[in-house]
Design an enzyme around this catalytic site. Structure first.
Site, mmCIF file in Angstrom:
data_model
loop_
_atom_site.group_PDB
_atom_site.id
_atom_site.type_symbol
_atom_site.label_atom_id
_atom_site.label_comp_id
_atom_site.label_asym_id
_atom_site.label_seq_id
_atom_site.Cartn_x
_atom_site.Cartn_y
_atom_site.Cartn_z
ATOM 1 N N PHE A 128 35.498 46.762 52.959
ATOM 2 C CA PHE A 128 34.973 45.419 52.694
ATOM 3 C C PHE A 128 34.384 44.825 53.984
ATOM 4 O O PHE A 128 35.051 44.788 55.016
ATOM 5 C CB PHE A 128 36.094 44.531 52.168
ATOM 6 C CG PHE A 128 35.592 43.277 51.507
ATOM 7 C CD1 PHE A 128 35.198 43.293 50.178
ATOM 8 C CD2 PHE A 128 35.506 42.094 52.208
ATOM 9 C CE1 PHE A 128 34.735 42.140 49.557
ATOM 10 C CE2 PHE A 128 35.045 40.935 51.595
ATOM 11 C CZ PHE A 128 34.656 40.958 50.262
ATOM 12 N N ASP A 200 44.758 45.973 54.543
ATOM 13 C CA ASP A 200 44.190 44.905 53.733
ATOM 14 C C ASP A 200 44.559 45.199 52.270
ATOM 15 O O ASP A 200 44.119 46.202 51.708
ATOM 16 C CB ASP A 200 42.664 44.865 53.926
ATOM 17 C CG ASP A 200 42.027 43.678 53.220
ATOM 18 O OD1 ASP A 200 42.605 43.197 52.216
ATOM 19 O OD2 ASP A 200 40.951 43.236 53.658
ATOM 20 N N TYR A 225 43.807 34.986 45.305
ATOM 21 C CA TYR A 225 43.034 34.644 44.096
ATOM 22 C C TYR A 225 42.640 35.841 43.248
ATOM 23 O O TYR A 225 42.015 35.689 42.222
ATOM 24 C CB TYR A 225 41.783 33.833 44.474
ATOM 25 C CG TYR A 225 40.895 34.482 45.521
ATOM 26 C CD1 TYR A 225 40.005 35.487 45.179
ATOM 27 C CD2 TYR A 225 40.964 34.091 46.853
ATOM 28 C CE1 TYR A 225 39.208 36.084 46.135
ATOM 29 C CE2 TYR A 225 40.165 34.682 47.817
ATOM 30 C CZ TYR A 225 39.288 35.679 47.456
ATOM 31 O OH TYR A 225 38.516 36.266 48.414
ATOM 32 N N LYS A 226 42.959 37.055 43.687
ATOM 33 C CA LYS A 226 42.579 38.237 42.897
ATOM 34 C C LYS A 226 43.705 38.553 41.904
ATOM 35 O O LYS A 226 43.972 37.740 41.038
ATOM 36 C CB LYS A 226 42.234 39.393 43.824
ATOM 37 C CG LYS A 226 40.930 39.097 44.587
ATOM 38 C CD LYS A 226 40.534 40.145 45.613
ATOM 39 C CE LYS A 226 39.215 39.752 46.265
ATOM 40 N NZ LYS A 226 38.956 40.482 47.505
ATOM 41 N N ARG A 374 31.754 47.204 38.301
ATOM 42 C CA ARG A 374 33.212 47.311 38.480
ATOM 43 C C ARG A 374 33.942 46.764 37.254
ATOM 44 O O ARG A 374 33.670 45.665 36.793
ATOM 45 C CB ARG A 374 33.674 46.514 39.702
ATOM 46 C CG ARG A 374 33.072 46.956 41.004
ATOM 47 C CD ARG A 374 33.804 46.323 42.183
ATOM 48 N NE ARG A 374 33.892 44.864 42.097
ATOM 49 C CZ ARG A 374 34.526 44.109 42.984
ATOM 50 N NH1 ARG A 374 35.167 44.679 44.007
ATOM 51 N NH2 ARG A 374 34.549 42.804 42.858
HETATM 52 C C1 LIG Z 1 38.189 39.886 48.546
HETATM 53 C C2 LIG Z 1 38.389 40.552 49.863
HETATM 54 C C3 LIG Z 1 38.450 39.799 51.038
HETATM 55 C C4 LIG Z 1 38.197 38.315 50.991
HETATM 56 O O1 LIG Z 1 38.382 37.696 52.202
HETATM 57 P P1 LIG Z 1 38.443 36.119 52.313
HETATM 58 O O2 LIG Z 1 38.307 35.867 53.760
HETATM 59 O O3 LIG Z 1 39.772 35.680 51.774
HETATM 60 O O4 LIG Z 1 37.313 35.554 51.516
HETATM 61 C C5 LIG Z 1 38.707 40.465 52.221
HETATM 62 N N1 LIG Z 1 38.912 41.815 52.263
HETATM 63 C C6 LIG Z 1 38.852 42.558 51.124
HETATM 64 C C7 LIG Z 1 39.094 44.026 51.194
HETATM 65 C C8 LIG Z 1 38.574 41.948 49.908
HETATM 66 O O5 LIG Z 1 38.494 42.688 48.800
#
Ligand SMILES: *Cc1c(COP(=O)(O)O)cnc(C)c1O
Length: 415
Positions: A128, A200, A225-226, A374
């Site tokens: 990510f 992560d 939030y996921k 997805r």
């Molecule tokens: C959704 C996601 C994020 C989101 O980061 P925020 O800073 O909370 O917006 C970070 N890393 C991964 C791997 C994600 O899937």
């Protein structure tokens, strides 16, 4: 109870609520199949009442005293401990604060401080982007003598852990492919070379049964939030193994991470525990929504959710095969349950159009550039019926080429 040791069909144990009961706890739109809980989890029905109470009783009536009497000040740690149970962390090591991005900044800086002779942050290509962006920002701030981001293909990651690597940073479930990394093995490889590990858990908290303490993980971050269903913009969480507490040297040294915030002393002194990862005042309304949402997890083991998730993703992949869809769509997700998270990703050259056509047909999925569709499966509320509907709708979209519809040319800001 000899049968409890056998693999089950993903049914909860007798002490746990049925999956029908769990699904009933969510407010889901009629007539649609929601397969995007990996981006924004659905809302549990009881959350609005809790927020109403927070607004009308705690804020409007109890006012400032709520920081003490309604426990607002302890909410980041209380909610953190509840998430700790889901990720295998004993109390006092998880705190709900900030976003994943900000937490990565704090923990990477701490990792470099804990490994003063080393400067490399090692990560995998295709992870990510925000994780790498934050490392790049830190490298710019600290200078190349002190910090360098190194990215290698996932298959070369473990071989690339050398004496320069201060910390290995990796997502447990890749956001594009849904591939599940081997947490115990990668953690052991990092430790064997004297490096720290930062996981992560954005796409795995709440759906993968992991044991952060048992594996000996150093640091982790994840999303509220996921799959944890904390609501849009819910705070993220950070885990720091207790062996590093008391040496918590991170640069966002705000007052609420101070040993005694209400002494208002002139100089910073970190709180002894994970509280030192907190910088400023927590967003209480968002935190309360996340805290309320976590109630849904109270009576169910994450291992049960993982089994259910495997049933859903396996049924989906089988359905795709039987419908002949894997000839036109490329399966990016490993076809081995042990190697995938709770999503299935397909590549299609008209991926954007396919996504929009599915949404138009009532199957809510999302798109990741350049060509990925997805399908996220939440074991708390998705059903085998949802899976079957998704296969049928995808087959129709592909067969009738709905993805070519002119309505799907426009691409908005958020995909
Ligand atoms: C959704 C996601 C994020 C989101 O980061 P925020 O800073 O909370 O917006 C970070 N890393 C991964 C791997 C994600 O899937």
């Amino acid at each position: 109870m000899t049968s409890s040791a056998q693999p089950t069909s993903g049914k909860p144990t007798s002490a746990e609520p049925s999956f029908e009961t769990l699904r009933e706890r969510f407010d889901l739109p009629e007539g649609r199949v929601y397969l995007d809980g990996n981006s924004l989890g659905a809302m549990p029905r009881h959350v609005p009442q809790r927020i109403q109470d927070l607004l009308h009783q705690q804020w409007a009536t109890d006012l400032i005293s709520s920081w003490n009497t309604n426990g607002w000040i302890d909410l980041p740690q209380r909610t953190g401990n509840r998430i700790g149970r889901l990720v295998g962390a004993a109390p006092g090591q998880v705190i709900c604060v900030d976003s994943v991005s900000v937490n990565i900044f704090k923990l990477l800086a701490l990792a470099l401080n804990l490994r003063p002779g080393r400067k490399v942050i090692l990560t995998a290509e295709g992870d990510f982007p925000t994780d790498s962006y934050i490392a790049q920002g830190l490298a710019q701030l600290l200078g190349q003598e002190r910090c360098e981001l190194r990215r290698v293909p996932m298959t070369e990651l473990e071989a690339a852990i050398d004496d320069d690597v201060a910390v290995v940073m990796l997502t447990q479930v890749n956001y594009r492919t849904g591939e599940l990394a081997d947490m115990p093995r990668v953690t052991a490889s990092a430790h064997a070379n004297g490096s720290l590990i930062l996981w992560d858990l954005a796409h795995s908290a709440g759906v993968i049964d992991m044991g952060l303490d048992a594996v000996g993980v150093d640091m982790a971050v994840g999303c509220g939030y996921k799959f944890l269903n904390g609501g849009p913009g819910a705070p993220a969480f950070a885990y720091l193994n207790s062996r590093y507490q008391g040496q918590l040297d991170q640069p966002l040294s705000g007052w609420l991470g101070h040993r005694d915030p209400f002494a208002f002393s002139a100089d910073y002194e970190p709180a002894p525990g994970v509280a030192a990862l907190q910088a400023g005042t927590p967003p209480i309304i968002s935190l309360a929504a996340l805290d309320a949402s976590l109630d849904v997890f109270d009576d169910v083991a994450v291992a049960t959710l993982r089994e259910r998730s495997v049933v859903l993703t396996s049924t989906f992949i089988d359905g795709l095969e039987q419908a002949g869809l894997l000839k036109t769509c490329k399966l990016l997700t490993p076809n081995v349950a042990e190697r995938r998270g709770s999503q299935v990703s397909l590549a299609h050259e008209q991926g954007w159009g396919v996504t929009q056509a599915l949404i138009g047909a009532g199957v809510i999925v999302d798109f990741r550039a350049p060509d990925i569709v997805r399908f996220g499966f939440s074991p708390l509320y998705n059903t085998v019926d949802d899976v079957e509907t998704a296969v049928v709708c995808l087959a129709r979209v592909i067969r009738e080429e709905h993805f070519l519809d002119a309505r799907f040319v426009h691409r908005p800001k958020v995909t």
